[in-house]
Scaffold this motif. Structure first.
Motif, short mmCIF file in Angstrom:
data_model
loop_
_atom_site.label_atom_id
_atom_site.label_comp_id
_atom_site.label_asym_id
_atom_site.label_seq_id
_atom_site.Cartn_x
_atom_site.Cartn_y
_atom_site.Cartn_z
N ILE A 85 -31.00 60.25 0.88
CA ILE A 85 -30.21 60.94 0.08
C ILE A 85 -29.50 61.82 1.09
CG2 ILE A 85 -31.68 62.59 -0.50
CD1 ILE A 85 -30.41 62.88 -3.18
N SER A 86 -28.20 62.09 0.89
CA SER A 86 -27.30 62.90 1.55
C SER A 86 -27.41 64.21 1.07
CB SER A 86 -25.60 62.45 1.71
OG SER A 86 -25.25 63.00 0.15
N LEU A 87 -27.22 65.43 2.05
CA LEU A 87 -27.26 66.81 1.51
C LEU A 87 -26.15 66.89 0.47
CD1 LEU A 87 -28.46 69.60 1.68
CD2 LEU A 87 -26.84 70.03 3.57
N THR A 88 -25.18 66.27 0.57
CA THR A 88 -23.88 66.62 -0.42
C THR A 88 -24.66 66.14 -1.82
OG1 THR A 88 -22.30 66.18 1.23
CG2 THR A 88 -21.76 65.84 -1.11
N GLN A 89 -25.14 64.93 -1.97
CA GLN A 89 -25.81 64.48 -3.07
C GLN A 89 -26.85 65.04 -3.60
OE1 GLN A 89 -26.69 60.27 -1.36
NE2 GLN A 89 -25.57 59.40 -2.75
N ALA A 90 -27.60 65.71 -2.76
CA ALA A 90 -28.79 66.65 -3.06
C ALA A 90 -28.16 67.86 -3.59
CB ALA A 90 -29.55 67.04 -1.86
N LYS A 91 -27.24 68.39 -2.98
CA LYS A 91 -26.65 69.58 -3.86
C LYS A 91 -26.25 69.35 -5.21
CE LYS A 91 -25.31 72.16 0.29
NZ LYS A 91 -24.10 72.53 1.20
N VAL A 92 -25.76 68.40 -5.63
CA VAL A 92 -25.12 68.01 -6.76
C VAL A 92 -26.49 68.06 -7.95
CG1 VAL A 92 -24.33 66.20 -8.28
CG2 VAL A 92 -23.20 66.64 -6.16
N ILE A 93 -27.38 67.33 -7.44
CA ILE A 93 -28.76 67.38 -8.38
C ILE A 93 -29.33 68.74 -8.46
CG2 ILE A 93 -31.00 66.11 -8.30
CD1 ILE A 93 -29.93 63.55 -7.16
N MET A 94 -29.46 69.34 -7.38
CA MET A 94 -30.06 70.47 -7.52
C MET A 94 -29.43 71.55 -8.42
SD MET A 94 -32.79 72.47 -6.21
CE MET A 94 -33.23 71.71 -4.84
N ALA A 95 -28.05 71.70 -8.14
CA ALA A 95 -27.05 72.65 -8.87
C ALA A 95 -27.49 72.20 -10.37
CB ALA A 95 -25.73 72.53 -8.74
N ALA A 96 -27.43 71.04 -11.13
CA ALA A 96 -27.56 70.63 -12.22
C ALA A 96 -28.93 71.00 -12.80
CB ALA A 96 -27.45 69.22 -12.33
N ALA A 97 -29.77 70.74 -11.85
CA ALA A 97 -31.38 71.05 -12.23
C ALA A 97 -31.45 72.49 -12.41
CB ALA A 97 -32.31 70.52 -11.32
N GLU A 98 -30.93 73.44 -11.36
CA GLU A 98 -31.00 74.85 -11.68
C GLU A 98 -30.45 75.09 -12.78
OE1 GLU A 98 -29.11 77.03 -8.30
OE2 GLU A 98 -29.39 78.79 -9.10
N ARG A 99 -29.18 74.52 -13.12
CA ARG A 99 -28.51 75.28 -14.36
C ARG A 99 -29.42 75.05 -15.57
NH1 ARG A 99 -23.85 73.13 -12.01
NH2 ARG A 99 -23.98 70.76 -13.15
N GLU A 100 -29.88 73.67 -15.58
CA GLU A 100 -31.00 73.64 -16.75
C GLU A 100 -32.11 74.64 -16.82
OE1 GLU A 100 -30.44 71.28 -19.38
OE2 GLU A 100 -32.17 71.19 -20.29
N ALA A 101 -32.86 74.83 -15.70
CA ALA A 101 -33.84 75.73 -15.73
C ALA A 101 -33.18 77.07 -15.94
CB ALA A 101 -34.38 75.85 -14.22
N ASN A 102 -32.12 77.48 -15.39
CA ASN A 102 -31.70 78.96 -16.00
C ASN A 102 -31.24 79.05 -17.39
OD1 ASN A 102 -31.85 80.06 -13.56
ND2 ASN A 102 -29.96 79.51 -12.54
#
Lengths: 146, 146, 146, 146
Positions: free
Chosen positions: D17-34
């Motif tokens: 996985i590229s860092l660009t792809q990881a950032k997309v996933i991470m941002a969405a997961a963080e939004r859901e948690a927040n």
């Protein structure tokens, strides 16, 4: 002082337990252990997950040095008494999955130390029956609350 | 009490240090550290190589919890002050081979506890300069000898 | 913001770095790495010695994931830049004893994060020359200070 | 994107996985948690089994840093959601043997990241109930699929 969260959200971590506070808890726990002539290891970790204070009574079983620290670490890592994990595993079924969780010692005798609604550390006791270990941990916590 | 063998043969291991003895050493070491306002971790292990007592002063650096125990363990495993290993490494040449020896933390501040010619445990101190760590360890040992 | 204590006593640990603060540092460090097309791993730990944030650029060498975390952990455990340990070992003699100290990765590129005179975390970078790793760490720190 | 193999043969590993792809996933997961005020640790590993990105929200329990990585590592090591292991253990009998399998954290909340029929990484979430952890992981995956 309570170890039970009042809502679904966990209690926050507070500042690390001071050595002064740890000594009060340790002395009370040691008194309880000695009152029953129980050879035990007693570990106190702080809210950062590092060892703050440790004592073992003479003739404590060698394995309990590590187990007492593991119980205290489990309680601080997950901000709940280790008995919660013990009960979940005892219930069987999906509860058994907790046996695969890294950083969990699922034995009664590890309890968070909570002051003013914040988790400042945890105590872990090992050496006798886990219910007796828990009794000594509770005696330690009661001293800080008094 | 002496930490220097009087012959080529190492001092024998004696019975494990009692909690009562450990408390005397710990209190004296803590007093010395506090007199200088040195945030330090102090570990005492027994003659079987297991942790007997531990305290860390508030604001001790997190790494010193592990390092203090490692110094005490080194001193009991090899029945000699950790400074012996430090000096050997400092001398270079073949002395550097000690850096590959498992179970050796070659930093001043770990010292065997000897009573009546027998090694009953060891103390390890970490948190400041290793010479200051050693000063606190020595203050602890002096209390038991007094 | 400074990483150099102004006295013999170390800077105190403060509250753990927030995710908001970590993101500012991480973004600046990543920009610096990308400006040079350096494939690197960047780790940020908090004042409790636990991982707060991590990123690796594509094609970073596999070993750098662990090394970046080890550098950050070293910097927080001992509240000083890892270069201090690197320099001590480079000087030889007694400095070589640090190679036996548990929890020490003695490579440039790990630096404490200091805000208002308190250590709130540390950054560790790995992937290129250690001087380049340190350049990226410094760029990260500068963003928080700005 | 699907996490369910369509045949008995496992999905192949693809490029990391590229860092660009990881950032997309991470941002969405963080939004859901927040959105739920859930303090959580979120780890993303790549198809080679190495950490690609990590974030922990403030006040996440200390144990979740390690557990989130363990869940992601389990999902990538065996190219299946960790819930498969949890369910097998919950079923009892021979399923319990999985608790002895090295490298398996059998707790819901670890899921492979699949793109174009290839496993490019995995996400692991820890901090609340494992069903809530899984909800956040799913929100992360959905962002990449969208």
């Amino acid at each position: 002082m309570s170890t039970t969260p009042s809502s679904n959200l966990p209690l926050p971590y507070g500042p690390p337990i001071s050595l002064t506070q740890a000594k009060v808890i340790m002395a009370a726990a040691e008194r309880e252990a000695n009152a029953h002539q129980w050879p035990m290891a007693i570990a106190i970790v702080d809210s950062t997950g590092h060892l703050a204070m440790f004592q073992r009574i003479d003739q404590t079983q060698l394995g309990s040095m590590e187990v007492s620290v593991a119980k205290a670490m489990t309680a601080i890592r997950f901000r709940r008494p280790t008995k919660v994990f013990e009960d979940a595993i005892a219930a069987g079924g999906a509860g058994l999955r907790l046996a695969t969780m890294p950083g969990v010692a699922a034995l009664e005798g590890g309890v968070p130390i909570v002051v003013d609604g914040q988790v400042i550390g945890a105590i872990g006791v090992s050496g006798m029956l886990s219910s007796q270990d828990a009794q000594v941990a509770a005696a330690g916590l009661a001293a800080l609350a008094g």
